[in-house]
Design a protein around this motif. Sequence first.
Motif, PDB file in Angstrom:
ATOM      1  N   GLY B 156      17.280  75.649  43.818  1.00  0.00           N
ATOM      2  CA  GLY B 156      16.203  75.058  42.809  1.00  0.00           C
ATOM      3  C   GLY B 156      15.240  75.663  42.826  1.00  0.00           C
ATOM      4  O   GLY B 156      14.273  75.908  43.743  1.00  0.00           O
ATOM      5  N   CYS B 158      11.276  75.240  40.623  1.00  0.00           N
ATOM      6  CA  CYS B 158      10.438  74.201  40.058  1.00  0.00           C
ATOM      7  C   CYS B 158       9.139  74.872  39.758  1.00  0.00           C
ATOM      8  O   CYS B 158       8.544  75.079  40.379  1.00  0.00           O
ATOM      9  N   ILE B 214      13.236  67.233  37.875  1.00  0.00           N
ATOM     10  CA  ILE B 214      13.728  67.591  39.264  1.00  0.00           C
ATOM     11  C   ILE B 214      14.842  66.345  39.611  1.00  0.00           C
ATOM     12  O   ILE B 214      15.763  66.765  40.079  1.00  0.00           O
ATOM     13  N   ILE B 218      18.081  67.277  41.642  1.00  0.00           N
ATOM     14  CA  ILE B 218      17.682  67.401  43.352  1.00  0.00           C
ATOM     15  C   ILE B 218      18.870  67.088  44.115  1.00  0.00           C
ATOM     16  O   ILE B 218      19.091  67.751  45.150  1.00  0.00           O
ATOM     17  N   LEU B 224      14.893  73.899  47.590  1.00  0.00           N
ATOM     18  CA  LEU B 224      14.114  73.440  46.339  1.00  0.00           C
ATOM     19  C   LEU B 224      13.036  74.501  46.443  1.00  0.00           C
ATOM     20  O   LEU B 224      11.987  74.215  47.624  1.00  0.00           O
TER      21      LEU B 224
END
Lengths: 145, 310
Positions: B156, B158, B214, B218, B224
């Motif tokens: 991920g 972000c 998120i 998540i 992340l």
Amino acid sequence: MLTINSIKKGIVIDHIKAGCGIKIFNYLGLDRADFRVALIMNVESQKLGRKDIIKIENVIDIDYTVLGLIDPNITIDIIEDEKIKEKIKLKLPEKVVDVIKCKNPRCITSIEKYIPNVFYLVDEVKGEYRCEYCDEVHTLEEAEV
Amino acid sequence: MLKGRHLIDPMDFSVEEIDSILNLADKIVENPEKYAHACDGKLMATLFYEPSTRTRFSFEAAMLRLGGKIIGFSEPNSSSVAKGESVADTIRTISCYADIAVMRHPKEGAPKIASLYSQIPVINAGDGGHQHPTQTLTDLLTIRSVKKTLSNLTIGLCGDLKFGRTVHSLIKSMSRYENNKFVLISPKELKVPDYIRKEVLEKKNIDFIEVERIEEVIDTLDILYVTRVQRERFFNEEDYIRLKDSYILDMKKMKMAKDDMIVMHPLPRVNEIAYEVDSDPRAYYFKQAKYGMFVRMALIMKLLGVDEIC
Ligand SMILES: [Zn+2]
């Protein structure tokens, strides 16, 4: 109508975007020519509205790739015995050195002037080139030839 | 062979070459004392045309821990550069004294120029917002050390995915390993640029999704990677207010994540990771700094060609 005699043996650079003729004239160093040369500006054109033409009564060595960078729509006719012997299709070069300049103000070439301006072709249709140093992609119009 | 090479762009090295650096870094992590004299008698020049204490310390600590020595400047005011010396002339001179050079410069492409005029390996330590290849190596070593692999991961990313170059480099690098998935989390104004989507992800047929929050994703992530969303990147205040909390990682969101997810951040952070997350065992952003030094030690050894003797 202004008339210019046809040439026996030489090169006709046609379909130049109006106003760009003088750029090409200067690039080819034709101001110092000792043979017959004509730069004709603002000729009526069906395709372009107005265009410039250069007629050169001599056989000279031309870097056609650079002409393509200045204007890819240009056509070039090689003349022999008053006839067109060959038409040359312009193609954008893969790599160009010191012809276009990077316009990215964050690029190192903006402050260090000794560096050769090197670009690589990324998109032939859109005429896009990538700066070797900062990777910024420019169209030819943006990069000012 | 990496001896004598430059590192300017994160993609300069092949997967095999990167793996060889990470393998050496692993050995250094295991037994740092063994490498304490690997660079005895070697000199590294740190040429910092803008201050970046974190990056400079990381390189200098790396060289000192290998037994090498350091010369250089940490801002251009104090050097011949202030008198207007060109990058090319500076590196040509430095090449006479040092064995390897590290350059940070506010202008994009400056380290590339240096590499063209240099007799010694040049490492790009950041050129404006352009490239920062040792950050990417740091990210790769962190991921591999914790996850024991660089494949089969759901990553991920972000925050600001449009302007964040570390994010672009990480996507390009991780796309070279098998079966990784990307979850791209950003406001729509800050999505990854077209060329990353088309020329990296779609071209290589890589699994990815783009979402705005998120919380939605998540629980699926192995990693992340958080970056900062700056207020001035938003087109209007309304969007900023509506979305800003979505890009702050706090314990409420961490509770939804897997137990073995790791949180990474290139640092410095502003407010995008709440301080309460720091004590969570999944927070790896400070440990990343340590991996950064180890991977730089490995890189320096490889470029100097001193790794064979160890
Ligand atoms: Zn540039």
